[in-house]
Write a protein that holds these residues in place. Structure first.
Motif, PDB file in Angstrom:
ATOM      1  N   ALA A  11       0.829  -1.200   0.000  1.00 39.62           N
ATOM      2  CA  ALA A  11       0.000   0.000   0.000  1.00 39.62           C
ATOM      3  C   ALA A  11       0.864   1.251   0.000  1.00 39.62           C
ATOM      4  O   ALA A  11       1.892   1.315   0.677  1.00 39.62           O
ATOM      5  N   GLY A  12       0.417   2.265  -0.743  1.00 38.49           N
ATOM      6  CA  GLY A  12       1.156   3.508  -0.816  1.00 38.49           C
ATOM      7  C   GLY A  12       1.298   4.216   0.518  1.00 38.49           C
ATOM      8  O   GLY A  12       2.223   5.015   0.704  1.00 38.49           O
ATOM      9  N   VAL A  13       0.386   3.926   1.454  1.00 35.64           N
ATOM     10  CA  VAL A  13       0.445   4.596   2.763  1.00 35.64           C
ATOM     11  C   VAL A  13       1.693   4.227   3.557  1.00 35.64           C
ATOM     12  O   VAL A  13       2.005   4.884   4.552  1.00 35.64           O
ATOM     13  N   LEU A  14       2.428   3.218   3.145  1.00 32.97           N
ATOM     14  CA  LEU A  14       3.686   2.901   3.822  1.00 32.97           C
ATOM     15  C   LEU A  14       4.696   4.028   3.660  1.00 32.97           C
ATOM     16  O   LEU A  14       5.610   4.161   4.484  1.00 32.97           O
ATOM     17  N   GLY A  15       4.556   4.807   2.606  1.00 31.91           N
ATOM     18  CA  GLY A  15       5.450   5.936   2.388  1.00 31.91           C
ATOM     19  C   GLY A  15       6.639   5.591   1.519  1.00 31.91           C
ATOM     20  O   GLY A  15       7.086   4.439   1.464  1.00 31.91           O
ATOM     21  N   PRO A  16       7.167   6.585   0.796  1.00 28.52           N
ATOM     22  CA  PRO A  16       8.257   6.340  -0.153  1.00 28.52           C
ATOM     23  C   PRO A  16       9.499   5.712   0.447  1.00 28.52           C
ATOM     24  O   PRO A  16      10.109   4.833  -0.167  1.00 28.52           O
ATOM     25  N   ALA A  17       9.910   6.136   1.642  1.00 22.63           N
ATOM     26  CA  ALA A  17      11.156   5.609   2.211  1.00 22.63           C
ATOM     27  C   ALA A  17      11.055   4.115   2.508  1.00 22.63           C
ATOM     28  O   ALA A  17      11.949   3.336   2.160  1.00 22.63           O
ATOM     29  N   THR A  18       9.953   3.702   3.141  1.00 21.37           N
ATOM     30  CA  THR A  18       9.765   2.279   3.439  1.00 21.37           C
ATOM     31  C   THR A  18       9.620   1.478   2.153  1.00 21.37           C
ATOM     32  O   THR A  18      10.187   0.378   2.018  1.00 21.37           O
ATOM     33  N   ILE A  19       8.885   2.016   1.196  1.00 16.17           N
ATOM     34  CA  ILE A  19       8.675   1.290  -0.055  1.00 16.17           C
ATOM     35  C   ILE A  19       9.983   1.151  -0.830  1.00 16.17           C
ATOM     36  O   ILE A  19      10.213   0.130  -1.491  1.00 16.17           O
ATOM     37  N   ALA A  20      10.872   2.124  -0.730  1.00 14.16           N
ATOM     38  CA  ALA A  20      12.182   1.992  -1.371  1.00 14.16           C
ATOM     39  C   ALA A  20      12.962   0.820  -0.769  1.00 14.16           C
ATOM     40  O   ALA A  20      13.628   0.066  -1.490  1.00 14.16           O
ATOM     41  N   GLN A  21      12.879   0.654   0.554  1.00 12.90           N
ATOM     42  CA  GLN A  21      13.546  -0.490   1.187  1.00 12.90           C
ATOM     43  C   GLN A  21      12.954  -1.806   0.701  1.00 12.90           C
ATOM     44  O   GLN A  21      13.678  -2.778   0.455  1.00 12.90           O
ATOM     45  N   ILE A  22      11.634  -1.851   0.593  1.00 14.33           N
ATOM     46  CA  ILE A  22      10.962  -3.060   0.117  1.00 14.33           C
ATOM     47  C   ILE A  22      11.371  -3.358  -1.324  1.00 14.33           C
ATOM     48  O   ILE A  22      11.619  -4.508  -1.693  1.00 14.33           O
ATOM     49  N   ALA A  23      11.454  -2.314  -2.141  1.00 16.03           N
ATOM     50  CA  ALA A  23      11.830  -2.497  -3.540  1.00 16.03           C
ATOM     51  C   ALA A  23      13.231  -3.092  -3.656  1.00 16.03           C
ATOM     52  O   ALA A  23      13.457  -4.029  -4.433  1.00 16.03           O
ATOM     53  N   ALA A  24      14.165  -2.544  -2.900  1.00 15.94           N
ATOM     54  CA  ALA A  24      15.532  -3.064  -2.950  1.00 15.94           C
ATOM     55  C   ALA A  24      15.571  -4.532  -2.527  1.00 15.94           C
ATOM     56  O   ALA A  24      16.262  -5.358  -3.142  1.00 15.94           O
ATOM     57  N   ALA A  25      14.812  -4.868  -1.488  1.00 16.33           N
ATOM     58  CA  ALA A  25      14.760  -6.262  -1.030  1.00 16.33           C
ATOM     59  C   ALA A  25      14.125  -7.161  -2.074  1.00 16.33           C
ATOM     60  O   ALA A  25      14.566  -8.302  -2.283  1.00 16.33           O
ATOM     61  N   ALA A  26      13.085  -6.658  -2.748  1.00 15.25           N
ATOM     62  CA  ALA A  26      12.410  -7.457  -3.770  1.00 15.25           C
ATOM     63  C   ALA A  26      13.330  -7.749  -4.943  1.00 15.25           C
ATOM     64  O   ALA A  26      13.354  -8.872  -5.469  1.00 15.25           O
ATOM     65  N   GLU A  27      14.097  -6.761  -5.359  1.00 10.74           N
ATOM     66  CA  GLU A  27      15.047  -6.992  -6.444  1.00 10.74           C
ATOM     67  C   GLU A  27      16.108  -8.002  -6.014  1.00 10.74           C
ATOM     68  O   GLU A  27      16.454  -8.915  -6.780  1.00 10.74           O
ATOM     69  N   GLN A  28      16.606  -7.868  -4.795  1.00 10.65           N
ATOM     70  CA  GLN A  28      17.609  -8.787  -4.284  1.00 10.65           C
ATOM     71  C   GLN A  28      17.063 -10.210  -4.197  1.00 10.65           C
ATOM     72  O   GLN A  28      17.782 -11.189  -4.443  1.00 10.65           O
ATOM     73  N   ALA A  29      15.778 -10.341  -3.862  1.00  6.01           N
ATOM     74  CA  ALA A  29      15.160 -11.659  -3.708  1.00  6.01           C
ATOM     75  C   ALA A  29      14.771 -12.297  -5.034  1.00  6.01           C
ATOM     76  O   ALA A  29      14.330 -13.443  -5.057  1.00  6.01           O
ATOM     77  N   GLY A  30      14.904 -11.565  -6.122  1.00  7.99           N
ATOM     78  CA  GLY A  30      14.586 -12.119  -7.431  1.00  7.99           C
ATOM     79  C   GLY A  30      13.124 -12.030  -7.818  1.00  7.99           C
ATOM     80  O   GLY A  30      12.692 -12.698  -8.763  1.00  7.99           O
ATOM     81  N   LEU A  31      12.361 -11.208  -7.099  1.00  5.82           N
ATOM     82  CA  LEU A  31      10.962 -11.028  -7.483  1.00  5.82           C
ATOM     83  C   LEU A  31      10.887 -10.198  -8.762  1.00  5.82           C
ATOM     84  O   LEU A  31      11.805  -9.453  -9.099  1.00  5.82           O
ATOM     85  N   TYR A  32       9.759 -10.319  -9.445  1.00 10.10           N
ATOM     86  CA  TYR A  32       9.633  -9.698 -10.768  1.00 10.10           C
ATOM     87  C   TYR A  32       9.313  -8.207 -10.693  1.00 10.10           C
ATOM     88  O   TYR A  32       9.897  -7.396 -11.410  1.00 10.10           O
ATOM     89  N   ALA A  33       8.362  -7.847  -9.836  1.00  7.16           N
ATOM     90  CA  ALA A  33       7.870  -6.472  -9.828  1.00  7.16           C
ATOM     91  C   ALA A  33       7.420  -6.057  -8.436  1.00  7.16           C
ATOM     92  O   ALA A  33       7.140  -6.892  -7.574  1.00  7.16           O
ATOM     93  N   LEU A  34       7.346  -4.746  -8.256  1.00  7.65           N
ATOM     94  CA  LEU A  34       6.732  -4.137  -7.090  1.00  7.65           C
ATOM     95  C   LEU A  34       5.523  -3.352  -7.565  1.00  7.65           C
ATOM     96  O   LEU A  34       5.635  -2.486  -8.431  1.00  7.65           O
ATOM     97  N   TRP A  35       4.354  -3.661  -6.993  1.00  6.78           N
ATOM     98  CA  TRP A  35       3.126  -2.934  -7.287  1.00  6.78           C
ATOM     99  C   TRP A  35       2.729  -2.148  -6.039  1.00  6.78           C
ATOM    100  O   TRP A  35       2.719  -2.695  -4.942  1.00  6.78           O
ATOM    101  N   VAL A  36       2.390  -0.882  -6.231  1.00  7.91           N
ATOM    102  CA  VAL A  36       2.012  -0.026  -5.113  1.00  7.91           C
ATOM    103  C   VAL A  36       0.588   0.468  -5.309  1.00  7.91           C
ATOM    104  O   VAL A  36       0.273   1.085  -6.325  1.00  7.91           O
ATOM    105  N   ASN A  37      -0.265   0.175  -4.326  1.00  4.12           N
ATOM    106  CA  ASN A  37      -1.642   0.668  -4.354  1.00  4.12           C
ATOM    107  C   ASN A  37      -1.655   2.165  -4.110  1.00  4.12           C
ATOM    108  O   ASN A  37      -1.039   2.647  -3.167  1.00  4.12           O
TER     109      ASN A  37
END
Length: 254
Positions: A11-37
């Motif tokens: 969810a977008g309510v997590l805020g840009p800084a937290t979502i950036a951390q999630i994105a970096a982790a997702a790329e590292q984990a080999g996931l395909y995409a990050l979708w933000v509500n």
């Protein structure tokens, strides 16, 4: 259908800084995409700007921007500077009144004229699903069991063989996320349009989720072109989401 890639949705309510951390982790984990509500108080495109800076290859999507809150012009202004080669602009009708199908069609056309990003439509009913693949690059489905998602994907590919069918699946990967998952299912079951759709399909919201152990993930991956695990975690702490992402990456690789 081959085994679909696995992505994460937040969810977008997590805020840009937290979502950036999630994105970096997702790329590292080999996931395909990050979708933000995109939600009130949660700007998906602002978050994706931070996610783009934190990643190099991760696909970035909005799931979805409601047209009753942002016009195509506003979406394009807010998306300016994002890497179009890995951007998917997901839009939906939201609470728009009037001829909704025409409004979505016009929005897709307006976006198409000015961006090379992918454009997908959040779709529930058959008319919107058909429109999504006729004028967009695909559709984003929600709250479906795997067998029904597979049927809807077959229908979409019959209309547009190259269209992408992505599916949001609410998912808790540990017991800590279960209270939020249950609450989310109960909440959507009360929304009139979702309640009507569950009744029409003969399923409940609980039939469409993944619980710890993620039994059923393989069936989802066989049913559509991309599975988006909408993360249900115990809290909104970034570390909880990073743990979710790491586990999701293990499941996707296994």
């Amino acid at each position: 259908m081959s085994t679909a890639p696995v992505s994460i949705g937040v969810a977008g309510v997590l805020g840009p800084a937290t979502i950036a951390q999630i994105a970096a982790a997702a790329e590292q984990a080999g996931l395909y995409a990050l979708w933000v509500n995109d939600t009130p108080g949660g700007d998906a495109l602002a978050a994706l700007h931070e996610a783009a800076r934190a990643t190099e290859t991760l696909v970035l999507g909005t799931g979805v921007v409601p047209l009753d809150r942002r016009t195509p012009d506003e979406i394009l202004i807010d998306a300016a500077g994002l890497p179009e080669d890995r951007l998917i602009l997901g839009i939906g009708s939201g609470q728009a009144s009037g001829p909704v199908l025409a409004a979505v069609r016009n929005a897709v056309d307006a976006l198409r004229e000015r961006t090379s990003a992918g454009i997908v439509v959040g779709a529930l009913g058959p008319k919107m699903r058909t429109l999504a693949v006729e004028v967009g690059d695909g559709m984003l489905l929600n709250w479906l069991p795997a067998d029904i998602a597979a049927d809807q994907a077959v229908e979409a590919h019959a209309v547009a063989p190259g269209a992408t069918v992505a599916l949001y699946v609410r998912t808790a990967l540990d017991e800590g996320g279960m209270p939020r998952l249950r609450a989310e299912a109960e909440r959507y079951a009360r929304f009139p349009k979702y309640a009507a759709n569950f009744a029409r399909l003969g399923v409940s919201a609980d039939d469409t989720v993944l619980t710890p152990g993620a039994e059923g993930l393989a069936a989802y991956r066989a049913s559509v072109d991309e599975v988006v695990l909408r993360a249900m975690t115990a809290s909104d702490d970034a570390a909880e989401y990073v743990r979710f992402v790491e586990r999701a990456g293990e499941l996707a690789a296994g």
